[in-house]
Design a protein around this motif. Structure first.
Motif, PDB file in Angstrom:
ATOM      1  N   GLN A 136      30.158  39.065  26.101  1.00  0.00           N
ATOM      2  CA  GLN A 136      30.157  40.112  27.117  1.00  0.00           C
ATOM      3  C   GLN A 136      28.734  40.518  27.478  1.00  0.00           C
ATOM      4  O   GLN A 136      27.801  40.351  26.684  1.00  0.00           O
ATOM      5  CB  GLN A 136      30.897  41.346  26.589  1.00  0.00           C
ATOM      6  CG  GLN A 136      32.395  41.113  26.462  1.00  0.00           C
ATOM      7  CD  GLN A 136      33.128  42.374  26.072  1.00  0.00           C
ATOM      8  OE1 GLN A 136      32.761  43.017  25.100  1.00  0.00           O
ATOM      9  NE2 GLN A 136      34.147  42.751  26.825  1.00  0.00           N
TER      10      GLN A 136
ATOM     11  N   ARG B  32      33.480  34.180  31.700  1.00  0.00           N
ATOM     12  CA  ARG B  32      34.209  34.195  32.979  1.00  0.00           C
ATOM     13  C   ARG B  32      33.248  34.010  34.141  1.00  0.00           C
ATOM     14  O   ARG B  32      33.571  33.342  35.119  1.00  0.00           O
ATOM     15  CB  ARG B  32      35.000  35.492  33.131  1.00  0.00           C
ATOM     16  CG  ARG B  32      36.221  35.500  32.255  1.00  0.00           C
ATOM     17  CD  ARG B  32      37.177  36.602  32.632  1.00  0.00           C
ATOM     18  NE  ARG B  32      38.208  36.704  31.604  1.00  0.00           N
ATOM     19  CZ  ARG B  32      39.094  37.668  31.533  1.00  0.00           C
ATOM     20  NH1 ARG B  32      39.103  38.633  32.442  1.00  0.00           N
ATOM     21  NH2 ARG B  32      39.994  37.691  30.566  1.00  0.00           N
TER      22      ARG B  32
ATOM     23  N   GLY C  57      31.926  39.625  31.697  1.00  0.00           N
ATOM     24  CA  GLY C  57      32.116  38.545  30.732  1.00  0.00           C
ATOM     25  C   GLY C  57      31.223  37.362  31.105  1.00  0.00           C
ATOM     26  O   GLY C  57      31.305  36.871  32.238  1.00  0.00           O
TER      27      GLY C  57
ATOM     28  N   SER D 262      31.165  46.321  32.797  1.00  0.00           N
ATOM     29  CA  SER D 262      31.444  45.450  31.662  1.00  0.00           C
ATOM     30  C   SER D 262      31.830  44.063  32.167  1.00  0.00           C
ATOM     31  O   SER D 262      32.888  43.866  32.760  1.00  0.00           O
ATOM     32  CB  SER D 262      32.590  46.074  30.860  1.00  0.00           C
ATOM     33  OG  SER D 262      33.036  45.176  29.894  1.00  0.00           O
TER      34      SER D 262
ATOM     35  N   GLU E 161      43.776  36.959  21.415  1.00  0.00           N
ATOM     36  CA  GLU E 161      44.658  36.871  22.581  1.00  0.00           C
ATOM     37  C   GLU E 161      45.911  36.090  22.208  1.00  0.00           C
ATOM     38  O   GLU E 161      45.826  35.059  21.527  1.00  0.00           O
ATOM     39  CB  GLU E 161      43.932  36.154  23.729  1.00  0.00           C
ATOM     40  CG  GLU E 161      42.669  36.850  24.212  1.00  0.00           C
ATOM     41  CD  GLU E 161      42.937  37.986  25.185  1.00  0.00           C
ATOM     42  OE1 GLU E 161      44.122  38.278  25.461  1.00  0.00           O
ATOM     43  OE2 GLU E 161      41.965  38.602  25.659  1.00  0.00           O
TER      44      GLU E 161
ATOM     45  N   ARG F   4      40.541  33.074  29.364  1.00  0.00           N
ATOM     46  CA  ARG F   4      41.056  33.953  28.314  1.00  0.00           C
ATOM     47  C   ARG F   4      40.831  33.267  26.984  1.00  0.00           C
ATOM     48  O   ARG F   4      41.632  32.462  26.538  1.00  0.00           O
ATOM     49  CB  ARG F   4      42.533  34.266  28.549  1.00  0.00           C
ATOM     50  CG  ARG F   4      43.057  35.348  27.632  1.00  0.00           C
ATOM     51  CD  ARG F   4      44.424  35.832  28.042  1.00  0.00           C
ATOM     52  NE  ARG F   4      44.448  36.414  29.365  1.00  0.00           N
ATOM     53  CZ  ARG F   4      43.918  37.595  29.698  1.00  0.00           C
ATOM     54  NH1 ARG F   4      43.332  38.330  28.784  1.00  0.00           N
ATOM     55  NH2 ARG F   4      43.972  38.036  30.928  1.00  0.00           N
ATOM     56  N   SER F   5      39.705  33.547  26.341  1.00  0.00           N
ATOM     57  CA  SER F   5      39.360  32.925  25.065  1.00  0.00           C
ATOM     58  C   SER F   5      39.531  33.948  23.957  1.00  0.00           C
ATOM     59  O   SER F   5      39.682  35.147  24.219  1.00  0.00           O
ATOM     60  CB  SER F   5      37.901  32.465  25.062  1.00  0.00           C
ATOM     61  OG  SER F   5      37.587  31.761  26.210  1.00  0.00           O
TER      62      SER F   5
ATOM     63  N   ARG G 123      38.813  38.662  20.523  1.00  0.00           N
ATOM     64  CA  ARG G 123      40.148  39.239  20.729  1.00  0.00           C
ATOM     65  C   ARG G 123      41.171  38.161  20.404  1.00  0.00           C
ATOM     66  O   ARG G 123      41.079  37.056  20.933  1.00  0.00           O
ATOM     67  CB  ARG G 123      40.339  39.689  22.186  1.00  0.00           C
ATOM     68  CG  ARG G 123      39.430  40.825  22.558  1.00  0.00           C
ATOM     69  CD  ARG G 123      39.657  41.318  23.972  1.00  0.00           C
ATOM     70  NE  ARG G 123      38.591  42.232  24.340  1.00  0.00           N
ATOM     71  CZ  ARG G 123      38.454  42.805  25.514  1.00  0.00           C
ATOM     72  NH1 ARG G 123      39.338  42.578  26.466  1.00  0.00           N
ATOM     73  NH2 ARG G 123      37.442  43.621  25.762  1.00  0.00           N
TER      74      ARG G 123
ATOM     75  N   GLU H   1      39.984  38.936  36.768  1.00  0.00           N
ATOM     76  CA  GLU H   1      38.864  39.875  36.585  1.00  0.00           C
ATOM     77  C   GLU H   1      37.620  39.190  36.023  1.00  0.00           C
ATOM     78  O   GLU H   1      37.668  38.500  35.013  1.00  0.00           O
ATOM     79  CB  GLU H   1      39.309  40.990  35.630  1.00  0.00           C
ATOM     80  CG  GLU H   1      38.222  42.006  35.357  1.00  0.00           C
ATOM     81  CD  GLU H   1      38.635  43.054  34.325  1.00  0.00           C
ATOM     82  OE1 GLU H   1      39.803  43.491  34.341  1.00  0.00           O
ATOM     83  OE2 GLU H   1      37.763  43.441  33.515  1.00  0.00           O
ATOM     84  N   LEU H   2      36.486  39.420  36.705  1.00  0.00           N
ATOM     85  CA  LEU H   2      35.185  38.954  36.207  1.00  0.00           C
ATOM     86  C   LEU H   2      34.482  40.078  35.476  1.00  0.00           C
ATOM     87  O   LEU H   2      33.780  39.877  34.499  1.00  0.00           O
ATOM     88  CB  LEU H   2      34.271  38.591  37.380  1.00  0.00           C
ATOM     89  CG  LEU H   2      34.383  37.262  38.062  1.00  0.00           C
ATOM     90  CD1 LEU H   2      33.331  37.175  39.151  1.00  0.00           C
ATOM     91  CD2 LEU H   2      34.181  36.158  37.057  1.00  0.00           C
TER      92      LEU H   2
HETATM   93  P1  ATP Z   1      42.002  41.185  30.945  1.00  0.00           P
HETATM   94  O1  ATP Z   1      42.837  42.240  31.619  1.00  0.00           O
HETATM   95  O2  ATP Z   1      41.778  39.971  31.804  1.00  0.00           O
HETATM   96  O3  ATP Z   1      42.445  40.855  29.556  1.00  0.00           O
HETATM   97  P2  ATP Z   1      40.285  43.301  30.211  1.00  0.00           P
HETATM   98  O4  ATP Z   1      40.503  44.288  31.323  1.00  0.00           O
HETATM   99  O5  ATP Z   1      40.961  43.505  28.922  1.00  0.00           O
HETATM  100  O6  ATP Z   1      40.553  41.808  30.774  1.00  0.00           O
HETATM  101  P3  ATP Z   1      37.750  44.320  29.520  1.00  0.00           P
HETATM  102  O7  ATP Z   1      38.221  44.924  28.271  1.00  0.00           O
HETATM  103  O8  ATP Z   1      37.483  45.217  30.692  1.00  0.00           O
HETATM  104  O9  ATP Z   1      38.741  43.155  29.973  1.00  0.00           O
HETATM  105  O10 ATP Z   1      36.471  43.423  29.183  1.00  0.00           O
HETATM  106  C1  ATP Z   1      35.362  43.322  30.059  1.00  0.00           C
HETATM  107  C2  ATP Z   1      35.111  41.891  30.460  1.00  0.00           C
HETATM  108  O11 ATP Z   1      35.084  41.034  29.312  1.00  0.00           O
HETATM  109  C3  ATP Z   1      36.191  41.296  31.366  1.00  0.00           C
HETATM  110  O12 ATP Z   1      35.974  41.638  32.712  1.00  0.00           O
HETATM  111  C4  ATP Z   1      35.999  39.819  31.130  1.00  0.00           C
HETATM  112  O13 ATP Z   1      34.954  39.298  31.941  1.00  0.00           O
HETATM  113  C5  ATP Z   1      35.571  39.753  29.669  1.00  0.00           C
HETATM  114  N1  ATP Z   1      36.725  39.383  28.836  1.00  0.00           N
HETATM  115  C6  ATP Z   1      37.663  40.206  28.330  1.00  0.00           C
HETATM  116  N2  ATP Z   1      38.563  39.516  27.606  1.00  0.00           N
HETATM  117  C7  ATP Z   1      38.186  38.221  27.656  1.00  0.00           C
HETATM  118  C8  ATP Z   1      38.702  37.012  27.103  1.00  0.00           C
HETATM  119  N3  ATP Z   1      39.787  37.006  26.338  1.00  0.00           N
HETATM  120  N4  ATP Z   1      38.049  35.848  27.348  1.00  0.00           N
HETATM  121  C9  ATP Z   1      36.939  35.834  28.110  1.00  0.00           C
HETATM  122  N5  ATP Z   1      36.408  36.941  28.659  1.00  0.00           N
HETATM  123  C10 ATP Z   1      37.007  38.127  28.443  1.00  0.00           C
END
Ligand code: ATP
Length: 533
Positions: A262, A403, A400, A398, A247, A256-257, A245, A333-334
């Motif tokens: 996943q 995380r 990560g 789902s 970000e 947030r990488s 992503r 969020e984990l």
């Molecule tokens: P956030 O709101 O923190 O961006 P998200 O709700 O978009 O997270 P999901 O799409 O539900 O995240 O993704 C499922 C899991 O993938 C998350 O709970 C997290 O553990 C992991 N994840 C999502 N984005 C990242 C990221 N940029 N870096 C590391 N882990 C991530």
């Protein structure tokens, strides 16, 4: 947090990607200890959720027995997948641009505070981490009002530090890297998917995306799995893999990488029992983190309020952890556990659904045709016993892997006072990782490098190493060798000493309790194996 970051680098848990070239924002490498830790977390997840799952017994809290299976899909998929899933249109963050500095920031992540001086009131913003926020805001306010540090009392602060999202007009906002106010644009959407080109032609028609989640690979293979195996609903398909992503503001270490891993399950069940399955998975996943050591107040399960849910979902919960880099009282969020109804399978069958319709309808373009066409393949399921044909509902836990790794590292880091070899009290840094996920399970030391002790120690090391990661260390005082292992999170240290030569026993030392006990040489492997599995 700073101490943990420095330990991670010093001991080889994590490094910034391409560090010798100054690094690249949002990308992280796992070092020799980190790769073992993360692999152990992924292996524990795969083992506990899939390979060790008992299909014959009803698990506590589950509505019935169920099956689990796995997949490994490609990172690049047919571009239509992302149109139909909604990622192409919707997978975006709101962001603001600074016309003065050309910086781009995530709207929900910029924070700031109102401050008044010299008859002017501005909302000063910052992009630094929570613990440095106050200092940065003060520094920027002083600079903006052209005040010296000794005149800090001329700054009159109003209210707490809050998100930029609470501010309606930007004309008095001082952007994080700007010198004057009013340089921020209105929030705009920014798509988070990384684009790439497939093939040699390099035209726009060859554009594909790096997957932003592993889940879609599972949905599009649902029929393949049903047709090629004997699985019957209810069953789950699991996948572990990289997601990408773009970000806007990667931050907080690996939290947030832009490239991350996943661990996702899509669990397919009958609509009538889907609510019960949702509750089962929510509680089961929470318990998993607790069992591996995240069992304190820092871990919480947060059910989404009804107004946070999409109407086709009857429940979503987040498993959250109070990471030390977040402001006091905030959680990150984990893992998300979502009841997704039949949204995904129906979309891939009929075309992109409009999440705002109730009951759900295929989203139409201006020509009245589906905006993004589905595969047209029948993804319904026929129950072999009742002959009922239906579209299964999906529960999606789902998680990560990065995380989770970060949370386990944060939870494990502890300092205490312990005597050194001379009996003087010293601060000890110890990573209290659960033995199942600890990178190295045992370290073997000969007390001295003579009298045959190294030979015996090497035999013990080889016997251990055949079963799990172990290290041999004969360098330095035993106390220092213990400290090295404590920092690496090694749960057990085994010392071969003078008594070993006579009674064929060794000392085992527990990293957390510091308890020491003797066991027979022949029983060492069994003793350690029983404690780390
Ligand atoms: P956030 O709101 O923190 O961006 P998200 O709700 O978009 O997270 P999901 O799409 O539900 O995240 O993704 C499922 C899991 O993938 C998350 O709970 C997290 O553990 C992991 N994840 C999502 N984005 C990242 C990221 N940029 N870096 C590391 N882990 C991530």
């Amino acid at each position: 947090m700073e101490k943990l970051v420095s330990l991670c680098k010093r001991r080889g848990f994590m490094f910034q990607s391409s560090e010798i070239y100054g690094g690249i924002n949002g990308f992280w490498d796992y070092g020799p200890l980190g790769v073992e830790l993360k692999r152990n977390i992924k292996d524990a997840w795969w083992h506990d959720m899939i390979t060790a799952h008992d299909e014959l017994d009803v698990r506590p809290g589950a509505p019935s027995t169920y099956e689990m299976t796995g997949l490994d899909c490609t990172i690049i998929m047919h571009p239509q997948v992302w149109k139909v899933s909604g990622h192409q249109d919707l997978f975006s963050d709101m962001m603001v641009d600074c016309k003065e500095s050309k910086g781009r920031y995530r709207y929900d992540q910029l924070r700031g505070r109102w401050v008044e001086a010299k008859g002017q009131k501005v909302f000063v913003t910052t992009k630094v981490e929570a613990e440095e926020e106050d200092e940065d805001l003060q520094r920027r306010a002083l600079k903006f009002f052209n005040l010296r540090a000794k005149n800090v009392e001329e700054l009159s602060w109003d209210g707490d530090t809050v998100s930029l999202e609470t501010i309606s007009e930007f004309e008095n906002v001082l952007a994080p890297e700007a010198k004057s106010v009013g340089s921020l644009t209105e929030p705009r959407e920014f798509n988070l998917m990384f684009k790439t080109i497939v093939g040699a032609m390099g035209t726009e028609a060859d554009t594909a995306f790096l997957r932003p989640e592993t889940a879609q690979g599972i949905f599009v293979n649902f029929k393949n799995v049903v047709d090629s195996t004997r699985v019957k609903i209810p069953f789950g398909i699991a996948q572990v893999g990289k997601s990408f992503r773009n970000e806007i503001t990667p931050r907080n270490f690996t939290f947030r990488s832009r490239e991350f891993e996943q661990m996702e399950i899509e669990f397919f069940c009958h609509p009538d029992s889907s609510r019960k399955w949702y509750e089962y998975w929510r509680d089961r996943r929470m318990q998993w983190y607790k069992d591996l050591g995240l069992a304190g107040e820092r871990l919480q399960l947060r059910d989404h309020a009804p107004d946070e849910l999409s109407h086709y979902s009857t429940g979503t919960a987040d498993i959250e952890y109070a990471f030390p880099f977040l402001p006091e009282g905030e959680y990150g969020e984990l893992e998300g556990i979502a009841h997704r109804g039949d949204f995904d399978l129906r979309s891939h069958m009929e075309g992109k659904l409009d999440p705002n319709t109730c009951p759900l309808e295929v989203e139409k373009g201006e020509d009245g045709k589906p905006k993004y066409r589905g595969s047209g393949k029948d993804l319904t399921y026929r129950d072999p016993e009742t002959n009922e044909k239906y579209l299964p509902h999906v529960i999606e836990p789902s998680a990560g892997a990065d995380r989770a790794t970060l949370a386990f590292l944060c939870e494990a880091y502890q300092e205490d006072e312990q005597p050194d070899d001379k009996g003087k009290m010293q601060t000890r840094v110890v990573m209290k990782l659960h033995p199942r996920i600890a990178p190295v399970k045992a370290a073997v030391f000969p007390l001295v490098k003579k009298e045959g002790m190294p030979e015996i120690a090497k035999d013990v090391y080889r016997a251990l190493k055949a079963k799990f990661p172990a290290v041999y260390d004969e360098k330095g005082a035993v106390g220092r060798r213990y400290r090295r292992q404590d920092e690496a999170g090694t749960p057990y240290c085994i010392t071969i000493d003078g008594d070993t030569l006579t009674d064929k026993t060794v000392t085992i030392r527990d990293r957390d309790s510091l308890e020491q006990w003797r066991v027979k040489l022949d029983d060492v492997v069994e003793e350690i194996a029983g404690r780390v599995s």
